[in-house]
Design a protein around this motif. Structure first.
Motif, short mmCIF file in Angstrom:
data_model
loop_
_atom_site.label_atom_id
_atom_site.label_comp_id
_atom_site.label_asym_id
_atom_site.label_seq_id
_atom_site.Cartn_x
_atom_site.Cartn_y
_atom_site.Cartn_z
N SER A 122 0.83 -1.20 0.00
CA SER A 122 0.00 0.00 0.00
C SER A 122 0.87 1.25 0.00
CB SER A 122 -0.90 -0.02 1.24
OG SER A 122 -1.52 1.23 1.40
N ASP A 123 1.92 1.23 0.89
CA ASP A 123 2.84 2.37 0.94
C ASP A 123 3.57 2.53 -0.38
OD1 ASP A 123 2.16 3.17 3.39
OD2 ASP A 123 4.02 2.61 4.41
N ALA A 143 2.46 1.75 -3.35
CA ALA A 143 1.55 2.35 -4.31
C ALA A 143 1.34 3.84 -4.02
CB ALA A 143 0.21 1.61 -4.27
N LEU A 144 1.21 4.14 -2.72
CA LEU A 144 1.01 5.56 -2.36
C LEU A 144 2.23 6.40 -2.74
CD1 LEU A 144 -0.74 5.25 1.12
CD2 LEU A 144 -1.71 6.21 -0.97
N THR A 168 10.19 6.64 7.10
CA THR A 168 9.65 5.64 8.03
C THR A 168 8.53 6.22 8.86
OG1 THR A 168 10.21 4.23 9.89
CG2 THR A 168 11.45 6.24 9.69
N SER A 169 7.74 5.33 9.47
CA SER A 169 6.66 5.78 10.35
C SER A 169 7.21 6.13 11.73
CB SER A 169 5.63 4.66 10.55
OG SER A 169 5.30 4.11 9.31
N SER A 170 8.38 5.61 12.05
CA SER A 170 8.89 5.73 13.43
C SER A 170 9.39 7.12 13.76
CB SER A 170 10.03 4.73 13.62
OG SER A 170 10.72 5.04 14.81
N ARG A 194 2.22 6.92 -6.38
CA ARG A 194 1.18 7.92 -6.71
C ARG A 194 1.71 9.34 -6.42
NH1 ARG A 194 -4.45 8.29 -7.23
NH2 ARG A 194 -5.28 10.16 -6.17
N ARG A 210 9.57 11.53 8.13
CA ARG A 210 8.55 10.69 8.72
C ARG A 210 7.35 10.56 7.78
NH1 ARG A 210 4.81 11.15 13.59
NH2 ARG A 210 4.43 8.92 13.82
N LYS A 211 6.87 9.35 7.68
CA LYS A 211 5.66 9.12 6.87
C LYS A 211 4.47 9.46 7.73
CE LYS A 211 6.96 4.78 5.59
NZ LYS A 211 6.91 3.47 4.91
N GLN A 212 3.75 10.54 7.34
CA GLN A 212 2.59 10.95 8.13
C GLN A 212 1.38 10.08 7.76
OE1 GLN A 212 2.61 13.32 10.42
NE2 GLN A 212 4.69 14.07 10.05
N VAL A 213 0.45 9.98 8.69
CA VAL A 213 -0.80 9.25 8.40
C VAL A 213 -1.63 10.03 7.37
CG1 VAL A 213 -3.00 8.52 9.39
CG2 VAL A 213 -0.87 8.02 10.59
N ASP A 214 -1.66 11.31 7.57
CA ASP A 214 -2.41 12.17 6.64
C ASP A 214 -1.72 12.15 5.27
OD1 ASP A 214 -3.59 14.15 5.22
OD2 ASP A 214 -3.52 15.65 6.84
N PHE A 215 -2.44 11.58 4.28
CA PHE A 215 -1.79 11.40 3.00
C PHE A 215 -1.40 12.74 2.35
CE2 PHE A 215 -1.69 10.87 -1.63
CZ PHE A 215 -0.69 9.91 -1.71
N ALA A 216 -2.19 13.74 2.63
CA ALA A 216 -1.87 15.06 2.06
C ALA A 216 -0.47 15.50 2.50
CB ALA A 216 -2.92 16.08 2.51
#
Lengths: 151, 822
Positions: A16-17, A19-20, A98-100, A23, A119-125
């Motif tokens: 998923s990450d 693909a995102l 990373t998410s960490s 994108r 950091r990979k934020q949850v908010d895709f924007a």
């Protein structure tokens, strides 16, 4: 400005990450090809020409590596350590993505010579903006390192 | 030593030298005068000769030649006196170089005769003194000394033909010299000078060389004369006087003089007569000296004999006196320093015993001055002894009816109270000495010892404590009844060291014996434990022994005395406690390991959460957004709203996870305490908060000088949360007033963060610091409800407390303390 024929290497096991990220890169109009490897071992094979990638011309290096930390087989920090230990790949720009936000990860990442830690934020924007800025900075603004000459 | 020769020749030599110098100087000056005179005469002769030549030319040759050649003609070689005389002297100068003869003028016809500045000065002299016609002076020419003679030439009438009006002069003269040079002179004018100069040097040199020779010859003659006088003086006077002095010195240095050898008479002059007279005098002195010495010897012998007798007498007397003095001193010091009291009595008529002497010890014991008691009877000294047996004993001893007596007696009167050990003995006819010692303390000690033994017996019985004693010398062991009871032995049998050792547990016998041996050798005892097997029932009992050492006056241990306790019950209890402790320690270790494992688990959980839990959330949010963007046209308004809600919830979930991780990090983080400046920390945070909300009007009041000890990293998180909350909950106010400072709550210092915001109902104050607890609707004030839980964790980790006071819509104040004493 880097050569657009040089790919971006994305080391990420979550489809998923992946693909995102793809994108986000498309939306940022990045022309460089995206090479995706799903674990740390594969990443090292790609860079050093082993395993599945045996026989690959290892002098062709990616313009940028986007490296996740939590990876199957070989983890991201070990991949970074070996990239920096190898004469051929030691100057490659590596961005830890990373998410960490754990302090130990940040410290170890910088100690091992990461060029950036994002950091990979949850908010895709926000994630989208981060990828856009990363591409703009590392592929356009930043002067790429000179190639290490093979002897 | 100054010799006669030196004293004679020094002034003589000085006078001779001064005289010679004077003579030489006189000769030199005279020779110089002679030289000058000689040169003067030469100059005068040359001058006269010069004048004669000129006179001859002007008076004889000039008129003759003029008649021959006519009056207009002029031939200087024959007609000019100047010319002719010059020519003559040029020839003379060839033979006498350096001699000068010439005529000069201040306005000469011939420029060669122009006067030098020196000569102009002389011309000037003659002009000023018309009566003087001649002058002689010494002068320097070209660095040489000359005697110069000047003669002035004044114009006469016959000179005017050639030196007056040029019209009168011969035409040839005018033609030759022109009309100016040497003309227009009047009669009496100074026309010029005739100069003769003779060099003095040549003559002076000749004179000096002549003088040199004369001086050398004269010097040599003087030296010869002087030497001759010295030699003669030495032979006739000096040498003989020296010889005589040497001879006298020789005689003087001899220790014993038998005879003087007289000097042989040689010349029979004054010196010899002196020598002979001296010899005679010496001989007489020798004879006188010998007789005097004999008399001194005789007198010395007499004196020595008298002296020996006297000395013996004095020594014997001194010895006797010394012996007496020493004996008295000895006796006195014995009496004075004796610790025993002494009274001396004399028996008088009617059996009265009178005190004749005493000592300081007696005064000490009786506690009074004894001077007043001397001469009193024994009844007056000891009033309470009247009519007792003690007095009778004294009298009997004094009369010689009894030998020396010793007895103890109690005595009491107004001054004295105690027990005395008394000894009475006779020291002479009717004289006795009574010696007594205060033994009150000994008597008391004996009594106390008896009481103490009694008390000890009671104590040991009550304490279930056995008392033992071991005589190291005889090896005898004494036990009290308690010991026998404790060991389960029968008291009837006598106790020995061997029997004791047999009862002791086989494993402890060595230790027991070593302890006792060490007590003997090191003269030091203490506590030691051992086990016994009780004889009566064969049960093992634990005994604690205490020992103390008794040593003789040489420090040799003679006895060891001690006690025994049965400590079996205590031992068992201790064993039980030890087992429990070991168990507890094991449990603590186990629990610590479990805790460490749990902590590690928590770490890895947090790590996983941070890595894995957010990834799917990002997927949900990302793909919802993708749907919204890619299928915007195909989705109706409701579907789009649903998707937006999915995104909002997902992001909230992400925020919750982040905050939870923060809370767990605060709990896990290692504390690094350091001094910290809370004021500047708060100011920093306030600045950041204002930057984050530029549209808000925030008024921060931060008290200066707040410092404390703590982990600045954690404290920053806590203050950020508190001040951030204050900013958040004042968002409805036109101006936010936020204060950070220190105050006192119930007399204890506490920091506070105060705002004028929404506040809250104090009914819910207890829930305030729980995780996920919120006081406000999310639509009013967003948040996850974890911030204050995090703050509380941090404050607690700093050894502090946190609490809050608020009212709805009237602001809130959060108080906290740091590093409080527990």
């Amino acid at each position: 400005m880097s050569d657009t024929s040089e790919p971006i290497l994305l080391v990420e096991d979550n489809p998923s990450d992946v693909a995102l990220t793809q994108r986000a890169l498309q939306r940022a109009c990045v022309a460089n090809k995206l090479v995706v490897v799903e674990d740390g071992q594969e990443a090292l094979d790609y860079l050093l020409g082993g395993g599945l990638y045996a026989g690959r011309d290892v002098s062709k290096l990616p313009a940028l590596i986007l490296l996740d930390l939590k990876l199957p087989k070989v983890d991201g920090l070990e991949v970074l350590r070996r990239i920096r230990a190898n004469k051929n790949t030691r100057r490659l720009p590596v961005v830890i993505l990373t998410s960490s936000k754990e302090e130990q990860d940040l410290a170890a990442g910088y100690d091992l010579g990461a060029n950036s830690y994002v950091r990979k934020q949850v908010d895709f924007a926000q994630f989208d903006t981060a990828i856009k800025q990363l591409a703009a900075y590392w592929l356009a603004l930043n002067e790429p390192p000179p190639k290490v000459r093979s002897q | 030593m100054k010799s006669i020769a030196t004293r004679f020749f020094l002034p003589f030599g000085i006078v001779a030298i001064v005289f010679s110098v004077f003579i030489f100087r006189e000769i030199y000056v005279t020779s110089q005068h002679h030289a000058n005179d000689l040169v003067g005469q030469q100059a005068a002769m040359a001058m006269e000769f010069n004048l004669a030549v000129r006179e001859y030319v002007s008076e004889t040759m000039h008129p003759v030649i003029r008649k021959i050649v006519g009056k207009e003609e002029f031939i200087p070689e024959m007609m000019s006196p100047m010319f002719v005389s010059q020519s003559v002297f040029e020839k003379v100068q060839k033979r006498f170089p350096g001699y000068i003869v010439r005529f000069i003028s201040d306005k000469p016809r011939n420029p060669a005769n122009q006067a030098s500045p020196q000569e102009l000065r002389v011309i000037d002299f003659f002009r000023r003194n018309p009566q003087v016609s001649q002058k002689t002076e010494q002068t320097q020419i070209n660095g040489q000394r000359y005697v110069a003679q000047f003669k002035v030439r004044r114009v006469k009438t016959e000179c005017l033909r050639c030196h007056g009006d040029p019209k009168d002069a011969p035409a040839a003269l005018v033609k030759r010299y022109g009309t100016t040079a040497g003309f227009c002179r009047g009669v009496g004018d100074v026309a010029g000078l005739d100069t003769v100069a003779i060099p003095v040097e040549t003559v002076a040199l000749a004179m000096a060389s002549e003088m040199g020779w004369k001086q050398i010859v004269m010097g040599m003659w003087l030296a010869f004369l002087f030497g001759l006088i010295i030699i003669v003086f030495h032979l006739v006077v000096s040498r003989r006087l020296q010889a005589m002095a040497l001879h006298i010195r020789e005689i003087a240095s001899k220790s014993e003089i038998t005879r003087i050898t007289p000097l042989e008479a040689q010349e029979h002059d004054e010196i010899d007569v002196l020598g002979v007279a001296f010899d005679k005098l010496f001989e007489q002195l020798r004879v006188l000296h010998a007789s005097l010495e004999q008399r001194v010897k005789e007198r010395t012998t007499d004196l020595a004999q008298v002296n020996v007798g006297l000395k013996q007498e004095i020594t014997e007397r001194q010895r006797a006196e010394e012996a007496l003095r020493q004996s008295e001193e000895k006796f006195r010091s014995i009496v004075e320093s004796s610790p025993a009291a002494m009274h001396f009595y004399r028996l008088e008529s009617e059996g009265r015993l009178v005190l004749t002497g005493t000592n300081p010890a007696a005064e000490r014991i009786m506690d009074c001055e004894h001077r007043g008691l001397i001469g009193k009877t024994i009844e007056e000294v000891f009033p309470n002894l009247r009519d007792t047996e003690v007095l009778e004993i004294h009298r009997k001893v004094a009369r010689g009816e009894l030998g020396p007596q010793t007895f103890e007696m109690p005595y009491k009167d107004e001054r004295v109270f105690g027990f005395y050990d008394m000894r009475v003995f006779r020291t002479g006819a009717g004289i006795i000495a009574s010696i007594f010692v205060d033994i009150t303390e000994r008597k008391q000690a004996e009594q106390e010892l008896r009481a103490y033994s009694h008390r000890l017996a009671l104590a040991t019985e009550a304490a279930v404590m056995g008392v033992w004693e071991w005589d190291v010398v005889t090896n005898a062991v004494t036990w009290d009844d308690r010991m026998f009871e404790m060991y389960g032995l029968v008291a009837a049998e006598p106790m020995t060291y061997q029997r004791w050792a047999e009862v002791i547990h086989a494993e402890d016998v060595i230790l027991f014996e070593r302890q006792l041996r060490r007590a003997v050798t090191e003269r030091k005892a203490g506590y030691f434990n051992f086990r016994i097997i009780r004889t009566s029932d064969g049960v093992v009992r634990h005994i604690q022994a205490a020992a103390s050492v008794i040593a003789d006056e040489k420090g040799q241990v003679t006895n060891i005395v001690g006690v025994n306790f049965d400590i079996t019950a205590r031992k068992l209890a201790e064993e039980e406690i030890r087992k429990l402790n070991a168990n507890l320690e094991q449990r603590v270790t186990d629990r610590t390991i479990q805790l460490a494992a749990a902590n590690r688990e928590l770490e890895s959980f947090a790590y996983s959460v941070s890595h894995d839990l957010t990834a799917p959330l990002r997927g949900i949010d990302g793909w919802s957004l993708a749907l919204l963007e890619d299928y915007h046209d195909k989705l109706d308004e409701r579907a789009r709203q649903h998707l937006s809600r999915i995104r909002t919830e997902t992001q909230r979930m992400g925020q919750l996870i982040d905050d939870l991780l923060k809370l767990s990090r605060v709990t896990r983080a290692e504390m690094r305490p350091n001094p910290m400046d809370l004021t500047s920390l708060a100011e920093n945070i306030a600045r950041r908060l204002q930057e984050d909300s530029p549209q808000r009007k925030l008024e921060f009041t931060i008290q200066p000088g707040l410092t404390n000890e703590g982990d600045e990293r954690l404290m920053r998180i806590a203050l950020t949360n508190l001040l951030g909350n204050a900013v958040k909950f004042t968002s409805k106010q036109p101006t936010a007033q936020i204060e950070f400072g220190m105050t006192h709550v119930k007399d204890r210092p506490a920091y506070f963060v105060r705002d004028n915001g929404a506040g809250f109902d104090m009914a819910f104050a207890k829930k305030l610091f729980g995780a996920f607890q919120r006081m406000h609707k999310a639509s009013e004030f967003p948040g996850t409800g974890i911030g204050l839980a995090t703050v509380q964790r941090i404050i607690q980790r700093h050894g502090g407390r946190i609490w809050a006071e608020a009212r709805v819509n009237q602001g809130a104040t959060f108080y906290f303390t740091l590093n409080e004493a527990p």
